[in-house]
Design a protein around this motif. Structure first.
Motif, PDB file in Angstrom:
ATOM      1  N   CYS A 247       0.883  -1.192   0.000  1.00  0.00           N
ATOM      2  CA  CYS A 247       0.000   0.000   0.000  1.00  0.00           C
ATOM      3  C   CYS A 247       0.907   1.225   0.000  1.00  0.00           C
ATOM      4  O   CYS A 247       0.893   2.034   0.929  1.00  0.00           O
ATOM      5  CB  CYS A 247      -0.906   0.001   1.222  1.00  0.00           C
ATOM      6  N   ASP A 271       0.130   0.083  -5.444  1.00  0.00           N
ATOM      7  CA  ASP A 271      -0.979   0.906  -4.976  1.00  0.00           C
ATOM      8  C   ASP A 271      -2.102   0.833  -5.998  1.00  0.00           C
ATOM      9  O   ASP A 271      -1.875   0.490  -7.164  1.00  0.00           O
ATOM     10  CB  ASP A 271      -0.554   2.361  -4.767  1.00  0.00           C
ATOM     11  N   ILE A 272      -3.314   1.178  -5.549  1.00  0.00           N
ATOM     12  CA  ILE A 272      -4.452   1.147  -6.468  1.00  0.00           C
ATOM     13  C   ILE A 272      -4.558   2.449  -7.265  1.00  0.00           C
ATOM     14  O   ILE A 272      -5.331   2.530  -8.217  1.00  0.00           O
ATOM     15  CB  ILE A 272      -5.778   0.874  -5.729  1.00  0.00           C
ATOM     16  N   TYR A 273      -3.783   3.464  -6.863  1.00  0.00           N
ATOM     17  CA  TYR A 273      -3.868   4.764  -7.532  1.00  0.00           C
ATOM     18  C   TYR A 273      -2.597   5.038  -8.341  1.00  0.00           C
ATOM     19  O   TYR A 273      -1.514   5.235  -7.773  1.00  0.00           O
ATOM     20  CB  TYR A 273      -4.088   5.880  -6.508  1.00  0.00           C
ATOM     21  N   GLU A 274      -2.745   5.085  -9.658  1.00  0.00           N
ATOM     22  CA  GLU A 274      -1.603   5.310 -10.537  1.00  0.00           C
ATOM     23  C   GLU A 274      -0.972   6.679 -10.298  1.00  0.00           C
ATOM     24  O   GLU A 274       0.254   6.824 -10.378  1.00  0.00           O
ATOM     25  CB  GLU A 274      -2.046   5.185 -12.002  1.00  0.00           C
ATOM     26  N   CYS A 296       0.721  -0.935 -10.420  1.00  0.00           N
ATOM     27  CA  CYS A 296      -0.613  -0.413 -10.153  1.00  0.00           C
ATOM     28  C   CYS A 296      -1.599  -1.570 -10.043  1.00  0.00           C
ATOM     29  O   CYS A 296      -1.760  -2.362 -10.986  1.00  0.00           O
ATOM     30  CB  CYS A 296      -1.052   0.552 -11.246  1.00  0.00           C
ATOM     31  N   ILE A 297      -2.207  -1.689  -8.893  1.00  0.00           N
ATOM     32  CA  ILE A 297      -3.141  -2.782  -8.632  1.00  0.00           C
ATOM     33  C   ILE A 297      -4.413  -2.582  -9.458  1.00  0.00           C
ATOM     34  O   ILE A 297      -5.047  -1.537  -9.408  1.00  0.00           O
ATOM     35  CB  ILE A 297      -3.483  -2.848  -7.131  1.00  0.00           C
ATOM     36  N   LYS A 298      -4.762  -3.617 -10.223  1.00  0.00           N
ATOM     37  CA  LYS A 298      -5.921  -3.529 -11.127  1.00  0.00           C
ATOM     38  C   LYS A 298      -7.215  -3.780 -10.365  1.00  0.00           C
ATOM     39  O   LYS A 298      -7.264  -4.590  -9.448  1.00  0.00           O
ATOM     40  CB  LYS A 298      -5.775  -4.542 -12.265  1.00  0.00           C
ATOM     41  N   ARG A 299      -8.255  -3.060 -10.774  1.00  0.00           N
ATOM     42  CA  ARG A 299      -9.570  -3.219 -10.166  1.00  0.00           C
ATOM     43  C   ARG A 299     -10.628  -3.460 -11.237  1.00  0.00           C
ATOM     44  O   ARG A 299     -10.513  -2.955 -12.353  1.00  0.00           O
ATOM     45  CB  ARG A 299      -9.932  -1.966  -9.357  1.00  0.00           C
ATOM     46  N   ASN A 302     -14.608  -1.465  -9.443  1.00  0.00           N
ATOM     47  CA  ASN A 302     -14.139  -0.798  -8.220  1.00  0.00           C
ATOM     48  C   ASN A 302     -13.712  -1.773  -7.121  1.00  0.00           C
ATOM     49  O   ASN A 302     -13.593  -1.397  -5.957  1.00  0.00           O
ATOM     50  CB  ASN A 302     -15.200   0.160  -7.670  1.00  0.00           C
ATOM     51  N   LYS A 303     -13.476  -3.037  -7.478  1.00  0.00           N
ATOM     52  CA  LYS A 303     -12.975  -4.022  -6.528  1.00  0.00           C
ATOM     53  C   LYS A 303     -11.634  -4.561  -7.021  1.00  0.00           C
ATOM     54  O   LYS A 303     -11.423  -4.730  -8.220  1.00  0.00           O
ATOM     55  CB  LYS A 303     -13.968  -5.173  -6.356  1.00  0.00           C
ATOM     56  N   VAL A 304     -10.736  -4.816  -6.089  1.00  0.00           N
ATOM     57  CA  VAL A 304      -9.415  -5.327  -6.452  1.00  0.00           C
ATOM     58  C   VAL A 304      -9.528  -6.730  -7.008  1.00  0.00           C
ATOM     59  O   VAL A 304     -10.222  -7.590  -6.451  1.00  0.00           O
ATOM     60  CB  VAL A 304      -8.483  -5.314  -5.223  1.00  0.00           C
TER      61      VAL A 304
END
Length: 424
Positions: A247, A271-274, A296-299, A302-304
């Motif tokens: 994170c 992180d989920i935010y590029e 960058c964690i893909k969603r 809106n879910k991982v």
């Protein structure tokens, strides 16, 4: 103190955006300070400090101003905000100006001060917090510790720097800053930390722009050391160490880890935010850090998408989970969080914490270590989450090594929690 109309109106407009539009105080302050290039250092200081002070003491000032408003939800009119400012001015022995905005404001100074003394005997008013937060803090920490802790969290946060040891040392950084008439002191037991003796904005400083230091609270600086990087039997040279910062955000802790590793090993910052990872890459370049790669964690919807993490399973010598949290340990620097948080959000964030623990722990290889950390002071977000994890199916292969509970009233810095576990 003589008040200047353009500065006071800037404060009131900023408060409207923070209270009524749910904007983050630090971002609004940053924007406001850029709106008039003619403002000097004293003007900028007045605007920033007054905004934060009224945000911090909103409930207390509203009570003194006799503003009938449900402070969690309702909107503040311009007149309400002028009333809050007026109470601030009276308590700071500042004469109210004879401007049209203050027409009809006729508070009696002695009455305000007498009522202030009475309210100061009631914790929820003295510390200016919602009822639910006062009840929760007492429930989780006990009355005595909560009283001390919330008082400490209402103090203005110190400005602490972390010397980037890839480019300088603490001693050299202090000397370089002193040559610019910026005096600092070492922070005892914090190896890379120096604290400004006098608060000032330092983000425009050339040493900051050139990556010689980062602005990072002393408590936050403990986490990279807590990863126990010095004690790794398989990678004594650090060259082969694989670290995952799950994170990472804008990378403050990743950068610190990189400096401790002296650019050896490999750090994967997720992180989920590029946009945060873009900022991390800029900071890494500035700091001469070369061993961080970002992911960058893909969603989906809106879910991982957890399937993407299989490539990282059982791969890392160290996994850092600096989990999303309430942020109650950093109220001194984010006082507006008191008015944005609620119990529903806390329950949601605790579910998220357990979810990331369950999933990201799988990245730890056998013999590797996992650090779970938050900037919260609540046991329900901290040691309770670790206990739940250890008693789960995914946690059965981990053993608890140690944890640290850092409270602001004991250190003067942010409240933090960190626990280190080892995969057997």
């Amino acid at each position: 103190m003589r008040l200047h109309r353009n500065l006071v109106l800037a404060v009131i407009e900023s408060l409207s955006q923070i209270f009524n539009q749910n904007k983050q105080a630090d971002k609004i302050v940053a924007i406001t300070l850029k709106q008039d290039k003619r403002w000097g250092a004293r003007d900028r200081s007045f605007v920033a400090e007054t905004i934060y002070e009224i945000v911090r003491w909103k409930r207390l000032y509203a009570k003194l101003a006799e503003i009938e408003i449900a402070f969690e939800n309702d909107k503040y009119s311009t007149q309400n905000l002028v009333q809050l400012f007026s109470v601030w001015a009276i308590l700071n022995e500042i004469e109210l100006p004879n401007w049209e905005e203050f027409e009809g404001i006729n508070y009696d100074k002695e009455t305000i001060k007498e009522e202030y003394n009475k309210l100061s005997q009631i914790r929820k008013y003295k510390e200016s917090i919602p009822d639910w937060l006062d009840n929760l803090g007492k429930q989780e920490l006990g009355d005595e510790i909560w009283t001390k802790e919330i008082a400490a969290l209402n103090n203005q946060a110190p400005v602490v720097l972390r010397a980037n040891t890839l480019k300088t040392s603490v001693e050299k950084l202090q000397k370089q800053l002193s040559e610019q008439n910026i005096e600092t002191e070492k922070v005892t037991d914090y190896l890379e930390a120096v604290q400004l003796l006098k608060r000032k904005s330092i983000v425009r400083n050339a040493l900051y722009k050139d990556g010689f230091f980062e602005i990072q609270d002393a408590s936050s600086q403990l986490i990279a050391h807590f990863l126990d990087l010095e004690n790794d039997e398989e990678n004594t040279s650090k060259k082969g160490l694989q670290i995952i910062d799950t994170c990472a955000g804008a990378g403050g802790k990743s950068l610190h880890i990189a400096s401790l590793l002296q650019n050896k090993g490999q750090i994967t910052a997720m992180d989920i935010y590029e946009n945060k990872l873009i900022e991390l890459r800029k900071r890494a370049n500035r700091a001469d850090v070369h061993n961080i790669k970002t992911y960058c964690i893909k969603r989906k919807n809106n879910k991982v998408d957890n399937s993407q993490f299989k490539q990282f399973y059982n791969s890392a010598d160290r996994v850092l989970i600096d989990a999303p949290c309430s942020g109650l340990g950093v109220l001194s620097r984010n006082p507006d969080a008191k008015w944005k948080l609620n119990l529903e959000f806390l329950e949601e964030i605790k579910q998220t914490q357990q979810t990331v623990l369950q999933e990201y722990s799988k990245m730890t290889k056998k013999g590797g270590k996992l650090v779970y950390a938050t900037c919260s002071i609540l046991p329900s977000e901290n040691q309770n989450q670790v206990e739940i994890f250890l008693n789960s199916e995914n946690g059965k292969d981990f053993k608890f090594i140690e944890d640290r509970k850092i409270l602001s009233h004991q250190t003067g810095f942010d409240g933090f929690y960190m626990a280190i576990l080892q995969k057997m």
